[in-house]
Scaffold this active site. Structure first.
Site, short mmCIF file in Angstrom:
data_model
loop_
_atom_site.label_atom_id
_atom_site.label_comp_id
_atom_site.label_asym_id
_atom_site.label_seq_id
_atom_site.Cartn_x
_atom_site.Cartn_y
_atom_site.Cartn_z
N GLU A 89 50.56 37.61 34.42
CA GLU A 89 50.23 36.18 34.53
C GLU A 89 51.17 35.47 35.51
O GLU A 89 50.73 34.62 36.29
CB GLU A 89 50.31 35.52 33.15
N ASP A 230 39.51 44.76 34.26
CA ASP A 230 38.70 44.04 35.24
C ASP A 230 39.29 43.97 36.65
O ASP A 230 38.73 44.50 37.61
CB ASP A 230 38.38 42.64 34.73
N GLU A 325 33.76 34.37 24.32
CA GLU A 325 34.71 35.39 24.71
C GLU A 325 34.15 36.79 24.50
O GLU A 325 34.40 37.70 25.30
CB GLU A 325 36.01 35.24 23.92
N GLU A 344 34.89 33.09 35.46
CA GLU A 344 34.31 34.32 36.01
C GLU A 344 32.80 34.21 36.28
O GLU A 344 32.31 34.68 37.32
CB GLU A 344 34.60 35.48 35.06
N THR A 430 42.53 37.21 42.22
CA THR A 430 41.88 37.13 40.91
C THR A 430 42.11 35.78 40.25
O THR A 430 41.42 35.43 39.30
CB THR A 430 42.38 38.26 39.99
#
Length: 527
Positions: A89, A230, A325, A344, A430
């Site tokens: 993160e 991902d 989710e 996304e 991302t």
């Protein structure tokens, strides 16, 4: 309207990490509970949302706001803090935000170059990168520990288990930092971590979800396109686009072929969780993070599969007016009901519109915009949805709402935006940070030998003129169990049947109407 939320953050949350839009206040990490990793993995007491949103000012064409934000970061941000954060993160949100802000503050091509700016963001990025490096130092495999204390390094009690995305989503930010600073150590450790993951793939060319950084053994053996894996796929392809080094493309092609062979189901719309050893199904759900995958398929030039996989998430959104989710595709219902304003699905919608110019994707964006405006907008921004079934809200507006979600929505509709016309090897990370890396930072050995280009989208020459009018478009609707009352159910045998209706019966009688001078009248009654 989302720019309104952007300014609300600046007014109410600075210099905290994250906005609580229900209370019009900001917050940092949870010092009272160090085990609260949901908060503390992300919030590090370093003005997270401000840094994460720097290049959003550029996309929104707000030069004054960009310069003000840059100067606030320079004035207030320090990484010499006693905060344990997740390496993944901190990398994608903070390091990426600093690097993107620096690139725009120094590149005259975009009109955001700042007079008097002296590479302060780059120096902050270098300091942060140095503080993340201890995560790699005692790893036998080169795969980093998942968390690091920015002041004291890796805690002795830190777990040895990390996810594939956490280790494989570093090469863009670390690579750009190395090239801007002419210091190879950052790119070297990120590259080693990425290849260490790939070298432990199974005979099916699948990678698992969780790995032991010391032994290299897979702990969780599910392969998917969703959470935990991902962005591993994403950074393989985007590293090739940005840096031009063919090995990243070759690995991506092998990995993507395995995804199509084992993870994609027989309908072609759904990408599952399967066992890395035999390809067997391991669970019956998909998560909202995997909705990014159609956008990556666009970048890979696979528009047919991108269109189909996007339709699956489109129908989930239509069913709940949000993307939960987790969605169980076997039971066709929600498993985890929250929606924290994730980007996304919108990201994939944006890339598909750029590739096809089909107005259907503009309608999708309008749907998302109206839904967010309807149930998520509050006085001080936009609130996360705690339950997509009840639309109950909670007091979080994560930094990616401004860095990604609203950025992609803005770009979807702003067709004249500079980034919709830029013909360059730039990428969105991302976290949707924009890296326009110029040729001076490419390696001297770089030679583009692949001649890799994507074919242009061609709309099928049929009566149908839009994606939604494809003959197979409603299969995705059936897969998620979305009952649209205006449409009939699909025939289970794969062909259309003529609709059945009750016969029309007429009662006919003859007689004379009163005062008609004997004229014959026919009486007709429908029943």
């Amino acid at each position: 309207m989302f720019y309104h939320g952007f300014n609300k953050y600046m007014n109410h949350a600075f210099p905290k990490d994250e906005l609580n839009p229900l209370k019009c206040s900001g917050r940092g990490s949870d010092k009272t509970n160090p085990n609260n990793i949901i908060i503390n993995d992300v919030l590090g007491d370093y003005s997270l949302t401000l840094i994460d949103s720097l290049d959003s000012f550029v996309v929104f064409n707000d030069k004054a706001g960009f310069e003000s934000a840059i100067r606030n970061v320079i004035k207030h941000v320090s990484f010499n803090v006693n905060s344990k954060v997740q390496v993944f993160e901190a990398n994608i949100r903070v390091l990426g935000g600093l690097l993107s802000g620096h690139l725009f503050a120094t590149d005259p091509r975009f009109g955001f170059k700042i007079d008097g700016y002296n590479n302060e963001l780059l120096e902050l990025a270098y300091d942060l990168g140095q503080r993340l490096l201890p995560a790699f130092q005692n790893s036998k495999t080169g795969i980093p520990y998942p968390r690091v204390n920015l002041r004291y390094g890796v805690p002795k009690s830190e777990t040895r288990e990390t996810c594939t995305a956490g280790a494989g989503t570093l090469i863009l930010e670390f690579g750009v930092l190395s090239r801007l600073m002419n210091d190879t150590k950052f790119e070297n450790v990120a590259r080693r971590a990425l290849f260490s993951i790939w070298n432990r793939r199974t005979d099916l060319d699948l990678v698992g979800n969780v790995i032991d950084i010391q032994t290299g053994q897979w702990i969780h053996t599910a392969a998917s396109t969703g959470a935990g894996i991902d962005s591993f796929y994403e950074y393989l392809l985007k590293a090739y686009v940005l840096f031009g080094e063919s090995e990243y493309l070759h690995i991506f092609n092998e990995a993507y072929s395995a995804v199509l062979r084992y993870i994609r189901d027989e309908t072609g719309y759904l990408y599952r969780n399967v066992n890395i050893l035999n390809g067997g199904l391991m669970s019956a759900w998909v998560d909202s993070l995997s909705a990014y995958f159609p956008g990556l398929q666009v970048l890979a030039g696979d528009l047919d599969n991108a269109i189909k996989s996007h339709l699956f998430y489109y129908n989930i959104w239509r069913k709940y007016r949000a993307l939960p989710e987790r969605f169980n595709f076997h039971l066709r219902n929600v498993e985890i009901a929250s929606y924290p304003l994730r980007p996304e699905f919108i990201e994939s919608t944006y890339f598909l519109y750029r590739a096809t110019k089909d107005p259907f994707y503009l309608h999708v964006g309008e749907m998302v915009l109206e839904d967010l405006q309807s149930y998520a907008r509050v006085e001080c921004g936009f609130a996360s949805v705690k339950d997509v079934l009840t639309k109950k809200l909670e007091g979080r507006m994560e930094s990616f709402a401004l860095s990604e979600t609203f950025k992609y929505l803005y770009l979807l509709f702003d067709t004249e935006n500079v980034f919709n016309k830029l013909d360059d090897n730039f990428v969105f990370t991302t976290e949707a940070h924009i890296f326009p890396l110029t040729a001076q930072y490419w390696k001297k050995t770089w030679k583009h030998k692949d001649n890799f280009t994507c074919s242009a989208y061609k709309n099928p020459k049929k009566l149908a003129s839009s994606i939604l009018e494809r003959p197979d478009a409603d299969i995705a609707r059936e897969l998620v169990g979305f009952e649209e009352l205006s449409l009939p159910f699909l025939d289970p045998y794969g062909y259309c049947e003529a609709p059945q209706a009750d016969p029309l019966i007429l009662d006919v009688s003859y007689g004379e109407a009163p005062d008609s001078d004997g004229q014959l009248v026919i009486h007709v009654q429908y029943r």
